[in-house]
Design a protein around this motif. Structure first.
Motif, PDB file in Angstrom:
ATOM      1  N   THR A   1     -11.866  -6.649   4.337  1.00 52.41           N
ATOM      2  CA  THR A   1     -11.684  -5.407   5.087  1.00 52.41           C
ATOM      3  C   THR A   1     -10.784  -5.544   6.319  1.00 52.41           C
ATOM      4  O   THR A   1      -9.910  -4.702   6.533  1.00 52.41           O
ATOM      5  CB  THR A   1     -13.058  -4.826   5.471  1.00 52.41           C
TER       6      THR A   1
ATOM      7  N   ALA B   1      -7.026  -6.124   4.679  1.00 52.15           N
ATOM      8  CA  ALA B   1      -6.764  -5.707   3.299  1.00 52.15           C
ATOM      9  C   ALA B   1      -5.298  -5.381   3.036  1.00 52.15           C
ATOM     10  O   ALA B   1      -4.751  -5.744   1.986  1.00 52.15           O
ATOM     11  CB  ALA B   1      -7.644  -4.502   2.946  1.00 52.15           C
TER      12      ALA B   1
ATOM     13  N   THR C   1      -8.437  -5.460  -2.089  1.00 49.30           N
ATOM     14  CA  THR C   1      -9.878  -5.229  -1.951  1.00 49.30           C
ATOM     15  C   THR C   1     -10.618  -5.622  -3.218  1.00 49.30           C
ATOM     16  O   THR C   1     -11.629  -6.343  -3.178  1.00 49.30           O
ATOM     17  CB  THR C   1     -10.142  -3.745  -1.620  1.00 49.30           C
TER      18      THR C   1
ATOM     19  N   ASN D   1     -10.765   0.928   2.328  1.00 46.63           N
ATOM     20  CA  ASN D   1      -9.581   0.196   2.786  1.00 46.63           C
ATOM     21  C   ASN D   1      -8.280   0.928   2.471  1.00 46.63           C
ATOM     22  O   ASN D   1      -7.307   0.819   3.209  1.00 46.63           O
ATOM     23  CB  ASN D   1      -9.554  -1.202   2.166  1.00 46.63           C
TER      24      ASN D   1
END
Length: 489
Positions: free
Chosen positions: A307, A310, A268, A250
């Protein structure tokens, strides 16, 4: 003149440092690429080898190893430019090699990424590092998608069928999602948000994995009923590599070492930790014991959920997303799975549908609700916000739904066609007599040189009559196969 100025302005003294190169961005992007690569090799290789029964450890690890290598060659020969090159169709790029020296040493650029209707804004994706860096970074995403998909068909898929499936699925399924959402396709220009792969990677791998599991068929009844990890501690090592590598997953999405990358890395890890704790708490409440496998699944759903947003949601929202990703996929796996006849019929070996498809879809929809306007401005050239922040946020949420439906439909159809085509030439599932044996039948090798799971007891071959502490070889029916050792204790 300062040394750093010389490096960027005096080209004749540094031909390897062109004026457009940002050393910090290039260094971070290559580091992020390596982190994502480590998630697959050795992260998922170790995780798969240890989370399955002993007799499938070698086969499971090899499926991941093969996919990593095969995807890289297909990527540079054809697929990178199908996903990030010039437009062929609104959802597909023109395939071409990404191997030429001039192409790889030039400045990275995604040619179809300029948002249409914003001519006054120079928003084309053109990072400050060479194309070679971008090609490799995006390869690591393609590779991990195939490896995640493999989790659905472990323990029975014919390895030759898998070897044919990997390049075909990469060409006809992955590149379509990547171009549509990232490479300048119709969903990209429509304004759909997928920050780092909630749809392109997780929703795709989960839906394609469930579809593949349907066509390949189930494991043996004994394997479905009892499929314990052969090494829980090694499984944790693989899961740890996966978690730590997600900072590159990410954090590399902005294509620069900027402040948005920092937010993405923090969010994340916050979401993953929250999801793990929620999943574990639910296990304790309903099953009276915390499960290590469950904790890993909770970690995975948190990582998949954060994801798609993020770098676009606030950190308090990352906690909210972690709470939902630790509970909704838990319910789908522990409750809905047992009540749904279709999910009962399809043997998704590692529950990839729940941990990736459900979590990725959840993350994409939550991004449509929680994307913060000021964070969106850091990487998007137009006014974008989640429905929670009013304005056009409701439209954004609807766009996220439509994009999810496209990804789901394409993966079901393309995966089915690919497997039905392969089935004309190669059986998709190993025969039952080989499934009883496992690794020794598929590869002539075993993970541990001990007699046990996968070998039938034969008193003439495995008898105890020689001496109290004798070691008796357990021959494989495959003449050149590995040999186990039986120790009479």
């Amino acid at each position: 003149m300062a040394a750093e100025q010389i490096a960027y302005t005096v080209k004749e003294f540094a031909p390897a440092v062109p004026g457009w190169l940002n050393k910090g961005d290039n260094a971070w992007q290559m580091t992020a690429s390596t982190l994502v690569g480590i998630q697959s090799m050795p992260g998922l290789v170790i995780l798969y080898a240890s989370i399955v029964k002993k007799k499938w450890a070698v086969n499971s690890a090899f499926m991941a190893l093969y996919a990593f290598a095969a995807v890289l060659i297909c990527w540079v020969l054809l697929c990178y430019r199908m996903a990030f090159g010039d437009e062929l169709l609104p959802f597909w790029g023109k395939g071409a090699p990404a191997l030429g020296q001039k192409y790889l040493l030039g400045r990275a650029k995604v040619p179809e990424s300029k948002h249409r209707g914003y001519n006054d804004v120079d928003d084309i994706t053109e990072p400050l590092y060479p194309m070679a860096t971008l090609v490799y970074f995006q390869f690591t995403f393609a590779a991990i998608t195939l490896i995640l998909l493999a989790g659905s068909v472990l323990g029975r898929m014919n390895i030759r069928a898998w070897m044919a499936f990997v390049p075909l699925w990469l060409i006809f399924s992955y590149t379509v999602g990547a171009f549509s959402l990232w490479g300048g396709g119709f969903l990209y220009h429509w304004g759909v948000i997928d920050y780092s792969g909630g749809y392109v990677i997780h929703l795709s791998s989960g839906i394609a994995g469930l579809t593949a599991a349907y066509w390949v068929g189930p494991r043996l009844k004994c394997d479905r009923e009892r499929f314990p990890p052969n090494n829980v501690l090694l499984m944790l090592a693989g899961a740890g590599l996966l978690w730590m590598g997600w900072s590159g997953f990410n954090g590399g999405a902005p294509y620069a070492a900027n402040i948005d990358a920092s937010i993405a890395v923090l969010n994340t890890n916050v979401c993953a930790a929250t999801s793990l704790l929620i999943w574990t708490s639910l296990d304790v409440v309903f099953f009276r014991k915390p499960s290590v496998v469950g904790a890993v699944q909770g970690m995975m759903t948190g990582l998949a959920c954060i994801t798609p947003g993020a770098g676009l949601v606030q950190s308090w929202a990352a906690i909210v997303m972690g709470m939902l990703s630790g509970s909704i996929p838990w319910v789908s796996m522990m409750v809905l799975h047992k009540k749904c006849s279709l999910l009962q019929k399809v043997d998704d070996a590692l529950g990839v549908f729940h941990t990736h498809a459900v979590a990725g879809l959840l993350g994409g929809l939550l991004t449509g609700l929680l994307a913060e306007p000021d964070l969106c401005k850091l990487i998007l050239p137009f006014d974008t916000r989640g429905a929670f922040y009013g304005g056009n946020g409701g439209v954004q949420f609807l766009k996220q739904i439509v994009a999810a439906l496209f990804v789901i439909t394409w993966n079901v159809v393309s995966t089915s066609i690919i497997l039905l085509f392969i089935r004309l030439f190669i059986p998709l599932r190993m025969p039952d007599n080989q499934l009883e044996i496992g690794d020794d039948a598929a590869h002539g090798e075993e993970a541990y040189a001990l007699w046990g799971d996968g070998e039938k007891y034969d008193p003439t071959e495995h008898g105890w009559h020689t001496s109290q502490f004798s070691e008796v070889a357990a021959p494989s029916p495959y003449v050149n196969g590995a040999r186990g050792v039986t120790i009479n204790l």
